[in-house]
Design a protein around this motif. Structure first.
Motif, PDB file in Angstrom:
ATOM      1  N   SER A 333       0.842  -1.207   0.000  1.00  0.00           N
ATOM      2  CA  SER A 333       0.000   0.000   0.000  1.00  0.00           C
ATOM      3  C   SER A 333       0.867   1.243   0.000  1.00  0.00           C
ATOM      4  CB  SER A 333      -0.933   0.012   1.214  1.00  0.00           C
ATOM      5  OG  SER A 333      -0.189  -0.036   2.421  1.00  0.00           O
ATOM      6  N   GLY A 334       0.401   2.273  -0.678  1.00  0.00           N
ATOM      7  CA  GLY A 334       1.108   3.548  -0.732  1.00  0.00           C
ATOM      8  C   GLY A 334       0.205   4.676  -0.289  1.00  0.00           C
ATOM      9  N   SER A 335       0.780   5.629   0.448  1.00  0.00           N
ATOM     10  CA  SER A 335      -0.042   6.645   1.111  1.00  0.00           C
ATOM     11  C   SER A 335       0.496   8.055   0.923  1.00  0.00           C
ATOM     12  CB  SER A 335      -0.102   6.315   2.606  1.00  0.00           C
ATOM     13  OG  SER A 335      -0.663   7.373   3.355  1.00  0.00           O
ATOM     14  N   ARG A 336      -0.368   9.012   1.180  1.00  0.00           N
ATOM     15  CA  ARG A 336       0.038  10.413   1.219  1.00  0.00           C
ATOM     16  C   ARG A 336       0.922  10.720   2.421  1.00  0.00           C
ATOM     17  NH1 ARG A 336      -1.958  13.838  -2.466  1.00  0.00           N
ATOM     18  NH2 ARG A 336      -3.896  13.309  -3.579  1.00  0.00           N
ATOM     19  N   ASP A 337       1.104   9.747   3.316  1.00  0.00           N
ATOM     20  CA  ASP A 337       2.020   9.955   4.440  1.00  0.00           C
ATOM     21  C   ASP A 337       3.472   9.691   4.030  1.00  0.00           C
ATOM     22  OD1 ASP A 337       2.320   7.198   4.342  1.00  0.00           O
ATOM     23  OD2 ASP A 337       1.245   6.807   6.204  1.00  0.00           O
ATOM     24  N   ASN A 338       3.686   9.530   2.701  1.00  0.00           N
ATOM     25  CA  ASN A 338       5.027   9.330   2.128  1.00  0.00           C
ATOM     26  C   ASN A 338       5.632   7.975   2.451  1.00  0.00           C
ATOM     27  OD1 ASN A 338       4.536  11.993   1.547  1.00  0.00           O
ATOM     28  ND2 ASN A 338       6.414  12.802   2.419  1.00  0.00           N
ATOM     29  N   THR A 339       4.808   7.004   2.823  1.00  0.00           N
ATOM     30  CA  THR A 339       5.333   5.677   3.112  1.00  0.00           C
ATOM     31  C   THR A 339       4.705   4.624   2.217  1.00  0.00           C
ATOM     32  OG1 THR A 339       3.696   5.029   4.794  1.00  0.00           O
ATOM     33  CG2 THR A 339       5.604   6.304   5.543  1.00  0.00           C
ATOM     34  N   LEU A 340       5.451   3.538   2.112  1.00  0.00           N
ATOM     35  CA  LEU A 340       4.994   2.334   1.442  1.00  0.00           C
ATOM     36  C   LEU A 340       4.975   1.239   2.496  1.00  0.00           C
ATOM     37  CD1 LEU A 340       4.525   1.404  -1.614  1.00  0.00           C
ATOM     38  CD2 LEU A 340       6.854   0.508  -1.484  1.00  0.00           C
ATOM     39  N   LYS A 341       3.867   0.521   2.614  1.00  0.00           N
ATOM     40  CA  LYS A 341       3.772  -0.546   3.613  1.00  0.00           C
ATOM     41  C   LYS A 341       3.529  -1.889   2.934  1.00  0.00           C
ATOM     42  CE  LYS A 341       2.266   2.215   7.594  1.00  0.00           C
ATOM     43  NZ  LYS A 341       3.349   1.856   8.526  1.00  0.00           N
ATOM     44  N   ILE A 342       4.196  -2.902   3.456  1.00  0.00           N
ATOM     45  CA  ILE A 342       4.052  -4.260   2.951  1.00  0.00           C
ATOM     46  C   ILE A 342       3.405  -5.099   4.046  1.00  0.00           C
ATOM     47  CG2 ILE A 342       5.274  -6.256   1.998  1.00  0.00           C
ATOM     48  CD1 ILE A 342       7.567  -4.126   1.356  1.00  0.00           C
ATOM     49  N   TRP A 343       2.296  -5.787   3.705  1.00  0.00           N
ATOM     50  CA  TRP A 343       1.483  -6.511   4.680  1.00  0.00           C
ATOM     51  C   TRP A 343       1.355  -7.987   4.275  1.00  0.00           C
ATOM     52  CZ3 TRP A 343      -0.848  -2.849   8.149  1.00  0.00           C
ATOM     53  CH2 TRP A 343      -0.878  -1.528   7.695  1.00  0.00           C
ATOM     54  N   ASP A 344       1.141  -8.820   5.265  1.00  0.00           N
ATOM     55  CA  ASP A 344       0.781 -10.208   5.007  1.00  0.00           C
ATOM     56  C   ASP A 344      -0.714 -10.257   4.693  1.00  0.00           C
ATOM     57  OD1 ASP A 344      -0.277 -12.948   5.696  1.00  0.00           O
ATOM     58  OD2 ASP A 344       1.859 -13.318   5.983  1.00  0.00           O
ATOM     59  N   LEU A 345      -1.061 -10.745   3.492  1.00  0.00           N
ATOM     60  CA  LEU A 345      -2.460 -10.739   3.065  1.00  0.00           C
ATOM     61  C   LEU A 345      -3.341 -11.621   3.951  1.00  0.00           C
ATOM     62  CD1 LEU A 345      -4.566  -9.931   0.815  1.00  0.00           C
ATOM     63  CD2 LEU A 345      -3.937 -12.065  -0.311  1.00  0.00           C
ATOM     64  N   HIS A 346      -2.800 -12.716   4.440  1.00  0.00           N
ATOM     65  CA  HIS A 346      -3.612 -13.687   5.164  1.00  0.00           C
ATOM     66  C   HIS A 346      -3.798 -13.334   6.637  1.00  0.00           C
ATOM     67  CE1 HIS A 346      -3.318 -16.042   1.536  1.00  0.00           C
ATOM     68  NE2 HIS A 346      -1.995 -16.024   1.612  1.00  0.00           N
ATOM     69  N   THR A 347      -2.791 -12.691   7.228  1.00  0.00           N
ATOM     70  CA  THR A 347      -2.891 -12.352   8.656  1.00  0.00           C
ATOM     71  C   THR A 347      -3.170 -10.874   8.894  1.00  0.00           C
ATOM     72  OG1 THR A 347      -0.518 -11.893   8.888  1.00  0.00           O
ATOM     73  CG2 THR A 347      -1.242 -14.189   9.159  1.00  0.00           C
ATOM     74  N   GLY A 348      -2.907 -10.047   7.894  1.00  0.00           N
ATOM     75  CA  GLY A 348      -3.062  -8.605   8.066  1.00  0.00           C
ATOM     76  C   GLY A 348      -1.896  -7.967   8.798  1.00  0.00           C
ATOM     77  N   LYS A 349      -0.857  -8.722   9.056  1.00  0.00           N
ATOM     78  CA  LYS A 349       0.299  -8.214   9.792  1.00  0.00           C
ATOM     79  C   LYS A 349       1.167  -7.325   8.898  1.00  0.00           C
ATOM     80  CE  LYS A 349       4.433  -9.770  12.296  1.00  0.00           C
ATOM     81  NZ  LYS A 349       5.245 -10.951  12.698  1.00  0.00           N
ATOM     82  N   GLU A 350       1.638  -6.213   9.455  1.00  0.00           N
ATOM     83  CA  GLU A 350       2.548  -5.324   8.735  1.00  0.00           C
ATOM     84  C   GLU A 350       3.954  -5.933   8.752  1.00  0.00           C
ATOM     85  OE1 GLU A 350       4.506  -0.928   9.365  1.00  0.00           O
ATOM     86  OE2 GLU A 350       2.373  -1.159   9.848  1.00  0.00           O
ATOM     87  N   LEU A 351       4.546  -6.100   7.563  1.00  0.00           N
ATOM     88  CA  LEU A 351       5.859  -6.733   7.457  1.00  0.00           C
ATOM     89  C   LEU A 351       6.995  -5.716   7.345  1.00  0.00           C
ATOM     90  CD1 LEU A 351       4.885  -9.518   4.880  1.00  0.00           C
ATOM     91  CD2 LEU A 351       4.976  -9.694   7.380  1.00  0.00           C
ATOM     92  N   HIS A 352       6.793  -4.676   6.540  1.00  0.00           N
ATOM     93  CA  HIS A 352       7.817  -3.638   6.356  1.00  0.00           C
ATOM     94  C   HIS A 352       7.125  -2.291   6.165  1.00  0.00           C
ATOM     95  CE1 HIS A 352      11.105  -6.469   5.760  1.00  0.00           C
ATOM     96  NE2 HIS A 352      10.426  -7.068   4.795  1.00  0.00           N
ATOM     97  N   THR A 353       7.827  -1.236   6.541  1.00  0.00           N
ATOM     98  CA  THR A 353       7.405   0.122   6.190  1.00  0.00           C
ATOM     99  C   THR A 353       8.587   0.818   5.540  1.00  0.00           C
ATOM    100  OG1 THR A 353       5.791   0.310   7.971  1.00  0.00           O
ATOM    101  CG2 THR A 353       6.604   2.359   7.014  1.00  0.00           C
ATOM    102  N   VAL A 354       8.399   1.283   4.326  1.00  0.00           N
ATOM    103  CA  VAL A 354       9.434   2.035   3.611  1.00  0.00           C
ATOM    104  C   VAL A 354       9.192   3.515   3.887  1.00  0.00           C
ATOM    105  CG1 VAL A 354      10.402   2.600   1.363  1.00  0.00           C
ATOM    106  CG2 VAL A 354       9.617   0.268   1.837  1.00  0.00           C
ATOM    107  N   THR A 355      10.141   4.135   4.556  1.00  0.00           N
ATOM    108  CA  THR A 355       9.953   5.529   4.987  1.00  0.00           C
ATOM    109  C   THR A 355      10.774   6.528   4.183  1.00  0.00           C
ATOM    110  OG1 THR A 355      11.677   5.256   6.673  1.00  0.00           O
ATOM    111  CG2 THR A 355       9.399   4.850   7.349  1.00  0.00           C
ATOM    112  N   GLU A 356      11.634   6.037   3.285  1.00  0.00           N
ATOM    113  CA  GLU A 356      12.495   6.978   2.552  1.00  0.00           C
ATOM    114  C   GLU A 356      11.880   7.447   1.231  1.00  0.00           C
ATOM    115  OE1 GLU A 356      16.060   5.329   0.691  1.00  0.00           O
ATOM    116  OE2 GLU A 356      15.519   3.394   1.563  1.00  0.00           O
ATOM    117  N   HIS A 357      10.601   7.180   1.050  1.00  0.00           N
ATOM    118  CA  HIS A 357       9.924   7.638  -0.164  1.00  0.00           C
ATOM    119  C   HIS A 357       9.837   9.155  -0.155  1.00  0.00           C
ATOM    120  CE1 HIS A 357       7.034   7.767  -3.456  1.00  0.00           C
ATOM    121  NE2 HIS A 357       7.312   6.494  -3.664  1.00  0.00           N
ATOM    122  N   ILE A 358      10.177   9.773  -1.282  1.00  0.00           N
ATOM    123  CA  ILE A 358      10.103  11.231  -1.411  1.00  0.00           C
ATOM    124  C   ILE A 358       8.743  11.598  -1.987  1.00  0.00           C
ATOM    125  CG2 ILE A 358      11.101  13.281  -2.493  1.00  0.00           C
ATOM    126  CD1 ILE A 358      13.751  11.754  -2.640  1.00  0.00           C
ATOM    127  N   GLY A 359       7.890  12.183  -1.167  1.00  0.00           N
ATOM    128  CA  GLY A 359       6.570  12.592  -1.611  1.00  0.00           C
ATOM    129  C   GLY A 359       5.529  11.515  -1.409  1.00  0.00           C
TER     130      GLY A 359
END
Length: 732
Positions: A333-359
């Motif tokens: 998922s990508g957001s206006r909060d400038n982050t990209l998040k990677i989730w486990d589809l089956h559990t809904g658990k957040e696996l990674h958050t990419v915070t160095e996205h510009i914009g």
């Protein structure tokens, strides 16, 4: 190797024998001639025909030496990169070749460039002095133009042969991916189209629009098959089920709807989000789908029951885009909060958050192998990320406005991006990025010193750069501003530069050493406008509360405040130093007395913002540049409008007059730089850059033009053949 030549005033494309011989050798030329690759007869061809000719040369049985074959590939790639320019104006070929290939020290290439220059001498042109355009071998393969508003979305057919785009211009376009040509344009929506999807069999397109409708089209014929009504507000997203029988749409009415593709019948409505739905994706098995919303959440749904299986909470801004990996295990998922998040589809658990996205993350697509994600941003960048580690692998930088959508070919080798800059770009995902842009952001201003030796550029990247005008080489990078640098001027003795910034400061720099000499804080408001009096003693800038302020350069003391100056864009001082002109966003520009601050005249006539103004060296004429796509020439003594120059196809943001008063140069958001004869008002020459041109300067001898782009590129160009042109038209 190829050249556009002039014959009976018609520009045509062919491969002359003597050019091919000079660059490839006589033996190779004879071989190619036998295969009808070299065309002795003058026939009208397109740039696509030329590209295909290069393909023929490379796949034929001719034993082409390796070095020559490399040259052929480079030239073909160059034509590909310039196709959108050449299709509009074949006269641009020589400039495009030089701008992209000058840095290649390959004898065959350099010989071809010399031949191209010789052929171009038949009329005035702007000759690139440096490699300022994207060269072949980079990830960017092609730029596609055709939409006349923001391009919002793109999708590729399952066979990878075609792709579909849609725009705020309310059209859907079908393209040939190989040639980059438009196959069909579909009209029927009456508002912006926000999303398109292609059925798994590649036969139908579904489009979603701000007009509250969905339309189903026959991809092969372009026929509109169905118009579906059901949502009560704009429809932002659509996804087709893997079986091709149903699809899901998401709307600003906060609902998701499931539809039958054959009949257009509404099958289900899912309610759960508390705000607009921006993106929807169906998991490969077809049992689950995922939605993203302005309510800052991602939801995982059971398609059969309509139940929410997981609420993915963690973003702090609107979630603009969502994608599912091909194995169906992860959600990105990508957001206006400038982050990209990677989730486990089956559990809904957040696996990674990419915070160095510009914009803000506006778009995301996942490669077919499921290992990388490509994101598009409102910073105009595309980034490639490793989905296992969250590490950034690459950055693709060529768009100048929001990247709204990304589509990846089924083989994972290419990507297409859709942007608010009204273009689509085709990328080679296997190529390495090696180009260093001149500035990392928008070039807002350029100036050339009075002695003609140095150029200074100012950028949104908070820096200024000093350049050798003759060679185009960078001499210094000036750092110290903490905001966008919007304007720069140099003193008449060519020793100092003064810059204005969003940080509300004026800085004075030594051009010889690149050292900052002093800072005048709080001396400008937005720092948009800056000028210096002809005697070099006073600085003029925009001030707080819509004022113009005059300062003594040596001590920063304020000498004059001019009140009631509306929304200043740029300012210019008359050659006698007695008056100043300010341009405005309210469709006019004004001239003021620099002694008293009194308004002398309000020039009206433009129908949109006036972005820039230039004054002729004798002080008799002013030339204004506007968002109404025109330049206007004014008599400063009688205050009358003398002439309107029309030729640009978009906003004009820069204008400069040659020091001898013979010609003027304009730069526009249509990516063109145009040279106009100031006496005859004829268009003399033009050059097409990579993006919007916002800044222009002319050297004192009138030979060299420096232009800055929104992309951060700086063009050094020499105007050749102008005097010959004037002689031809009997102009003295």
């Amino acid at each position: 190797m190829n050249s556009f030549i002039q014959e009976d005033s018609t520009y045509i494309l062919h491969l002359p024998y003597h050019l091919a011989k000079a660059s490839m050798g006589e033996e190779l030329c004879k071989l190619l001639t036998d295969f009808d690759f070299i065309n002795y007869k003058t026939t009208t061809l397109s740039s696509q025909s030329l590209i295909e000719d290069y393909d023929l040369a490379q796949i034929s049985n001719i034993q082409i030496p390796k070095k020559q074959k490399e040259s052929l590939k480079l030239i073909q790639a160059t034509i590909n990169l310039s196709k959108h320019v050449l299709d509009d104006d074949k006269k641009q070929l020589a400039g495009q070749l030089l701008g992209r290939l000058l840095s290649f020290e390959i004898p065959e290439i350099q010989t071809m460039l010399e031949q191209a220059k010789q052929h171009q001498q038949k009329e005035p042109w702007l000759r690139p002095l440096t490699s300022s355009l994207t060269p072949p071998g980079e990830p960017l393969l092609r730029t596609l133009t055709g939409h006349n508003n923001w391009v919002t979305t793109a999708a590729i057919t399952p066979d990878g042969d075609k792709f579909v785009s849609a725009s705020e211009d309310a059209t859907v376009k079908i393209w040939n991916l190989t040639s980059g040509s438009v196959i069909n344009t579909l009209t029927g929506h009456n508002n912006s189209i926000n999303a398109v999807a292609i059925t798994p069999d590649g036969k139908k397109i579904i489009s979603a629009s701000d007009d509250k409708t969905l339309k189903i089209w026959n991809l092969e014929t372009g026929e509109e098959l169905l118009t579906i009504i059901g949502h009560t507000k704009s429809i932002r997203t659509v996804a087709i089920h893997p079986d091709g029988e149903i699809f899901i749409s998401g709307s600003t009415d906060n609902s998701l709807k499931v539809w039958d593709i054959q009949t257009g019948q509404e099958l289900h409505t899912f309610i759960g989000h508390g705000n607009s739905i921006n993106s929807v994706e169906i998991e490969p098995s077809g049992k689950i789908f995922v939605s993203a919303s302005d309510d800052k959440t991602v939801k995982i749904w059971d398609l059969q029951t309509g139940k929410v299986l997981h609420d993915l909470i963690g973003h702090s801004g609107s979630v603009m885009t969502v994608a599912i990996t091909p194995d169906g295990n992860r959600v990105v998922s990508g957001s206006r909060d400038n982050t990209l998040k990677i989730w486990d589809l089956h559990t809904g658990k957040e696996l990674h958050t990419v915070t160095e996205h510009i914009g803000s993350v506006m778009a995301v697509a996942i490669t077919p192998n499921g290992k990388q994600a490509i994101t598009g941003s409102n910073s105009a960048l595309l980034n490639i990320w490793d989905l296992e580690t969250g590490a950034k692998l690459n950055t693709l930088d060529s768009h100048t406005l929001f990247v709204n959508a990304i589509a990846i070919t089924p083989d994972g080798k290419k990507a297409i991006s859709a942007s608010s800059d009204m273009t689509l770009k085709v990328w080679d995902l296997q190529a390495e990025v090696c180009t260093l842009t001149i500035h990392r952001d928008w070039i807002k201003a350029v100036t050339i010193t009075a002695d003609g030796k140095l150029a200074v550029s100012a950028s949104d990247d908070q820096t200024l750069k000093v350049w050798d005008v003759e060679t185009g080489k960078k001499l210094h990078t000036l750092t110290g501003h903490t905001g966008h640098v919007n304007s720069v001027v140099t003193t008449p003795d060519s020793k100092l530069a003064i810059s204005a910034s969003d940080d509300r400061s004026l800085k004075v720099w030594d051009l010889d050493s690149g050292v900052e000499l002093c800072t005048y804080d709080e001396h400008c408001d937005a720092g948009e406008a800056l000028a210096i009096t002809p005697d070099g003693q006073n600085i003029i800038s925009d001030g707080k509360s819509e004022t113009i302020k005059v300062y003594n350069l040596s001590n920063g003391i304020e000498l004059l405040t001019i009140e009631n100056v509306y929304s200043i864009a740029k300012i210019a001082v008359t050659p006698d130093g007695k008056q100043v002109i300010s341009t405005s966003q309210n469709k006019n520009f004004k001239i003021w007395d620099l002694q008293s601050g009194i308004e002398l005249h309000n020039f009206t006539g433009h129908t949109a913002w006036v972005n820039a103004v230039a004054i002729a060296p004798d002080g008799k004429l002013a030339i204004s540049a506007s968002n109404d796509y025109t330049l206007k020439i004014w008599d400063l003594q009688t205050r009358e409008e003398l002439h309107t120059l029309a030729g640009h196809s978009y906003w004009i943001w820069a204008v400069a007059v040659c020091p001898n008063g013979k010609f003027l140069v304009s730069g526009s958001w249509d990516r063109s730089l145009k040279v106009w004869d100031l006496q005859t008002r004829n268009l003399v020459a033009s050059f097409i850059g990579e993006s919007e041109i916002d800044a222009v300067a002319i050297s004192p001898d009138g030979m060299t033009i420096v232009a800055g782009e929104r992309s951060g590129r700086l063009h050094f160009l020499r105007l050749e053949g102008f005097d010959k042109f004037r002689t031809q038209f009997h102009v003295t």
